[in-house]
Design a protein around this motif. Structure first.
Motif, mmCIF file in Angstrom:
data_model
loop_
_atom_site.group_PDB
_atom_site.id
_atom_site.type_symbol
_atom_site.label_atom_id
_atom_site.label_comp_id
_atom_site.label_asym_id
_atom_site.label_seq_id
_atom_site.Cartn_x
_atom_site.Cartn_y
_atom_site.Cartn_z
ATOM 1 N N LYS A 25 -129.247 -12.772 -36.740
ATOM 2 C CA LYS A 25 -128.411 -12.322 -37.850
ATOM 3 C C LYS A 25 -129.204 -12.271 -39.150
ATOM 4 O O LYS A 25 -130.182 -12.988 -39.328
ATOM 5 N N TYR A 26 -128.708 -11.431 -40.063
ATOM 6 C CA TYR A 26 -129.279 -11.346 -41.402
ATOM 7 C C TYR A 26 -128.181 -11.570 -42.425
ATOM 8 O O TYR A 26 -126.990 -11.439 -42.126
ATOM 9 N N TYR A 50 -128.208 -8.216 -36.415
ATOM 10 C CA TYR A 50 -129.162 -7.127 -36.607
ATOM 11 C C TYR A 50 -128.701 -5.919 -35.817
ATOM 12 O O TYR A 50 -128.198 -6.039 -34.704
ATOM 13 N N GLY A 51 -128.827 -4.744 -36.424
ATOM 14 C CA GLY A 51 -128.394 -3.510 -35.793
ATOM 15 C C GLY A 51 -126.944 -3.162 -36.070
ATOM 16 O O GLY A 51 -126.472 -2.101 -35.686
ATOM 17 N N SER A 52 -126.230 -4.062 -36.751
ATOM 18 C CA SER A 52 -124.836 -3.807 -37.135
ATOM 19 C C SER A 52 -124.763 -3.675 -38.650
ATOM 20 O O SER A 52 -125.442 -4.401 -39.370
ATOM 21 N N ARG A 75 -132.326 -11.155 -45.829
ATOM 22 C CA ARG A 75 -133.168 -12.181 -45.206
ATOM 23 C C ARG A 75 -132.592 -12.632 -43.867
ATOM 24 O O ARG A 75 -131.389 -12.538 -43.630
ATOM 25 N N ASP A 76 -133.493 -13.124 -43.029
ATOM 26 C CA ASP A 76 -133.088 -13.669 -41.739
ATOM 27 C C ASP A 76 -132.257 -14.919 -41.988
ATOM 28 O O ASP A 76 -132.617 -15.743 -42.833
ATOM 29 N N ILE A 77 -131.157 -15.048 -41.283
ATOM 30 C CA ILE A 77 -130.245 -16.161 -41.542
ATOM 31 C C ILE A 77 -130.849 -17.502 -41.128
ATOM 32 O O ILE A 77 -130.507 -18.544 -41.684
#
Length: 116
Positions: A25-26, A50-52, A75-77
């Motif tokens: 997730k981001y 990611y991708g959503s 940012r990356d969660i």
């Protein structure tokens, strides 16, 4: 009469990552430190896969007044060190005559992150 103060816009972000964190997730943040990616206010609570797509700004925080600019951090969660800055230029008001629908083209910024 023109009412510039009531014009706002939303942003849709769709991020991808290589070697991202375990949750996949981001998060989209406003007010983070641009050097470290840390801090700030998260605009997509609980993150987005990611991708959503994540639509942000539904709370009328992005003014379409031809003046306001914004800097977002995606940012990356799981790893706040994996981030990308996005600068959003000012968006002209929709209230200027003649009215436009939709007001103006949506800014398109591809978001990709690579965890180091």
């Amino acid at each position: 009469m023109i009412f510039l103060a009531d014009d706002y816009f939303t942003i849709q972000i769709n991020a991808t990552v290589e070697n991202g964190g375990s949750s996949n997730k981001y998060e989209v943040v406003i007010g983070a430190d641009p050097m470290t990616g840390l801090g700030g206010n998260i605009l997509n609570s609980s993150g987005t896969a990611y991708g959503s797509p994540a639509t942000i700004g539904n709370t009328k925080i992005f003014k379409a007044d031809g003046i306001s600019t914004y800097q977002l951090v995606v940012r990356d969660i799981n790893n706040n060190n994996c981030f990308q800055l996005i600068d959003i230029s000012s968006v002209p008001s929709c209230s200027d005559a003649p009215a436009k629908s939709p007001c103006y083209p949506v800014p398109c910024v591809p978001i990709g992150m690579n965890k180091n």
